[in-house]
Design a protein around this motif. Structure first.
Motif, mmCIF file in Angstrom:
data_model
loop_
_atom_site.group_PDB
_atom_site.id
_atom_site.type_symbol
_atom_site.label_atom_id
_atom_site.label_comp_id
_atom_site.label_asym_id
_atom_site.label_seq_id
_atom_site.Cartn_x
_atom_site.Cartn_y
_atom_site.Cartn_z
ATOM 1 N N ARG A 27 0.824 -1.212 0.000
ATOM 2 C CA ARG A 27 0.000 0.000 0.000
ATOM 3 C C ARG A 27 0.853 1.254 0.000
ATOM 4 N N ILE A 28 1.997 1.207 0.688
ATOM 5 C CA ILE A 28 2.808 2.415 0.851
ATOM 6 C C ILE A 28 3.867 2.568 -0.235
ATOM 7 N N ILE A 29 4.547 1.453 -0.601
ATOM 8 C CA ILE A 29 5.644 1.599 -1.575
ATOM 9 C C ILE A 29 5.423 0.794 -2.853
ATOM 10 N N GLY A 30 4.298 0.080 -2.958
ATOM 11 C CA GLY A 30 4.078 -0.726 -4.149
ATOM 12 C C GLY A 30 5.104 -1.836 -4.253
ATOM 13 N N PHE A 31 5.689 -1.995 -5.435
ATOM 14 C CA PHE A 31 6.653 -3.079 -5.653
ATOM 15 C C PHE A 31 8.086 -2.562 -5.762
ATOM 16 N N LYS A 32 8.346 -1.398 -5.167
ATOM 17 C CA LYS A 32 9.732 -0.922 -5.116
ATOM 18 C C LYS A 32 10.566 -1.876 -4.272
ATOM 19 N N ARG A 33 11.882 -1.853 -4.501
ATOM 20 C CA ARG A 33 12.773 -2.663 -3.693
ATOM 21 C C ARG A 33 12.830 -2.093 -2.283
ATOM 22 N N GLY A 34 13.074 -2.982 -1.290
ATOM 23 C CA GLY A 34 13.181 -2.537 0.083
ATOM 24 C C GLY A 34 14.459 -1.764 0.317
ATOM 25 N N THR A 35 14.520 -1.018 1.413
ATOM 26 C CA THR A 35 15.708 -0.215 1.718
ATOM 27 C C THR A 35 16.938 -1.082 1.930
ATOM 28 N N GLY A 36 16.742 -2.333 2.321
ATOM 29 C CA GLY A 36 17.878 -3.231 2.527
ATOM 30 C C GLY A 36 18.291 -3.978 1.272
ATOM 31 N N GLY A 37 17.642 -3.659 0.132
ATOM 32 C CA GLY A 37 18.013 -4.289 -1.126
ATOM 33 C C GLY A 37 17.204 -5.525 -1.474
ATOM 34 N N THR A 38 16.201 -5.869 -0.659
ATOM 35 C CA THR A 38 15.374 -7.034 -0.960
ATOM 36 C C THR A 38 14.352 -6.673 -2.030
ATOM 37 N N SER A 39 13.634 -7.693 -2.501
ATOM 38 C CA SER A 39 12.607 -7.454 -3.509
ATOM 39 C C SER A 39 11.347 -6.851 -2.918
ATOM 40 N N GLY A 40 11.350 -6.576 -1.622
ATOM 41 C CA GLY A 40 10.214 -5.922 -0.997
ATOM 42 C C GLY A 40 9.003 -6.817 -0.910
ATOM 43 N N VAL A 41 7.910 -6.410 -1.554
ATOM 44 C CA VAL A 41 6.659 -7.156 -1.480
ATOM 45 C C VAL A 41 6.834 -8.586 -1.987
ATOM 46 N N GLY A 42 7.642 -8.783 -3.021
ATOM 47 C CA GLY A 42 7.860 -10.132 -3.559
ATOM 48 C C GLY A 42 8.413 -11.082 -2.511
ATOM 49 N N TYR A 43 9.396 -10.607 -1.763
ATOM 50 C CA TYR A 43 9.972 -11.434 -0.692
ATOM 51 C C TYR A 43 8.941 -11.697 0.400
ATOM 52 N N LEU A 44 8.231 -10.651 0.805
ATOM 53 C CA LEU A 44 7.263 -10.802 1.886
ATOM 54 C C LEU A 44 6.148 -11.769 1.514
ATOM 55 N N ARG A 45 5.761 -11.781 0.250
ATOM 56 C CA ARG A 45 4.724 -12.723 -0.173
ATOM 57 C C ARG A 45 5.206 -14.172 -0.077
ATOM 58 N N LYS A 46 6.469 -14.398 -0.339
ATOM 59 C CA LYS A 46 7.006 -15.757 -0.184
ATOM 60 C C LYS A 46 6.916 -16.220 1.268
ATOM 61 N N MET A 47 7.088 -15.281 2.183
ATOM 62 C CA MET A 47 7.028 -15.642 3.589
ATOM 63 C C MET A 47 5.637 -16.084 4.026
ATOM 64 N N LEU A 48 4.617 -15.700 3.269
ATOM 65 C CA LEU A 48 3.257 -16.128 3.598
ATOM 66 C C LEU A 48 3.092 -17.635 3.470
ATOM 67 N N ASP A 49 3.968 -18.268 2.684
ATOM 68 C CA ASP A 49 3.864 -19.707 2.468
ATOM 69 C C ASP A 49 4.608 -20.529 3.523
ATOM 70 N N VAL A 50 5.347 -19.866 4.414
ATOM 71 C CA VAL A 50 6.087 -20.583 5.444
ATOM 72 C C VAL A 50 5.108 -21.117 6.496
ATOM 73 N N VAL A 51 5.199 -22.420 6.772
ATOM 74 C CA VAL A 51 4.361 -23.057 7.789
ATOM 75 C C VAL A 51 5.266 -23.505 8.927
ATOM 76 N N LEU A 52 4.988 -23.048 10.120
ATOM 77 C CA LEU A 52 5.863 -23.311 11.259
ATOM 78 C C LEU A 52 5.604 -24.673 11.898
#
Length: 284
Positions: A248-273
């Motif tokens: 909502r705030i930055i769209g699909f820009k890269r994160g400040t730490g150089g990550t893919s931003g939203v793309g990376y965070l969406r992958k984390m949604l699939d992690v099952v603990l």
């Protein structure tokens, strides 16, 4: 003898004439060290909205400090077969997660232009460098050695993160408990390289199914399973609100730490603990 009423306009007179004189030994502000806490917000940009950004992240770190305190104690309680104690702590962790989920609602009031005004001042600082968050992930079993690198510049913090990385997770200790209670679990789930991410096992699911098919006979283990479910449920909501707020705030820009931003965070949604506790619901 009747007492005299407090003097009109006295600043220390409370309701019903109570004298609000607290003494000088220790004040509310002293106890909470509010001078330090409230002096820790130092915006770097001229943007009005940077204070929101700072407070959001600082308060999240405070909640994570409490979460780590409770998770460490809950894991020790499970390892010591003190389940009632563990249940109280795990319930508290789930409630902390709810607080963190709702915190995204406040940050989501920041619009893209408002964030763009402060982003240059953040340099390469990134949430990836939150050592407390990484310890939470590791204590919950999401192990990834690459995530040690963002903390290499602070040896004392790296040591904290690495200790969580090398220790059995909460779920590892839960499975060891099931084995101590006589349920059949594979040896490679009871003693293994704790730095490796947990892999789901049919045999572990069968052990949990024994518990869930006869809750009366295994009531505390059944409750443990549900406490873990509550915790992961809350954690999934936190991850989802994270990714949607960032998009909502930055769209699909890269994160400040150089990550893919939203793309990376969406992958984390699939992690099952705690995978078997979720899978067993299909097989019950």
């Amino acid at each position: 003898m009747e007492e005299d009423p407090p003097a009109a306009g006295c600043p220390f007179a409370g309701h019903h004439g109570a004298q609000l004189d607290f003494g000088a030994d220790m004040s509310y502000s002293d106890y909470l060290q509010l001078d330090r806490v409230l002096g820790a917000q130092q915006p770097l940009s001229p943007g009005h909205d940077e204070l929101l950004f700072i407070v959001q992240h600082q308060t999240s770190e405070l909640w994570m400090k409490l979460m780590l305190h409770e998770l460490a104690a809950a894991t020790q309680a499970v390892a010591a077969d003190r389940l009632p104690t563990a249940f109280k702590m795990l319930a508290r962790v789930s409630k902390i997660m709810e607080q963190l989920v709702h915190a995204w609602d406040v940050l989501a009031t920041m619009t893209p232009p408002e964030y763009s005004a402060i982003r240059p001042y953040l340099a390469s600082s990134s949430g990836f460098q939150s050592w407390q968050y990484r310890c939470i992930e590791f204590r919950l079993g999401n192990k990834n050695g690459a995530m040690l690198r963002p903390h290499a510049h602070r040896p004392e913090l790296l040591a904290e993160v690495e200790a969580a990385y090398r220790a059995p997770s909460l779920y590892d200790e839960a499975l060891r408990l099931l084995a101590r209670r006589g349920l059949a679990l594979p040896a490679d789930r009871l003693e293994r390289d704790w730095t490796q991410p947990y892999a789901a096992s049919d045999a572990v699911e069968q052990a949990w199914l024994v518990v869930y098919r006869d809750p009366e006979a295994h009531w505390d283990l059944y409750q443990l399973g549900e406490e873990l479910t509550d915790l992961e449920d809350a954690f999934r909501l936190w991850r989802f609100r994270h990714v949607t707020t960032v998009e909502r705030i930055i769209g699909f820009k890269r994160g400040t730490g150089g990550t893919s931003g939203v793309g990376y965070l969406r992958k984390m949604l699939d992690v099952v603990l705690f995978p078997e506790i979720w899978r067993l619901r299909t097989d019950l």
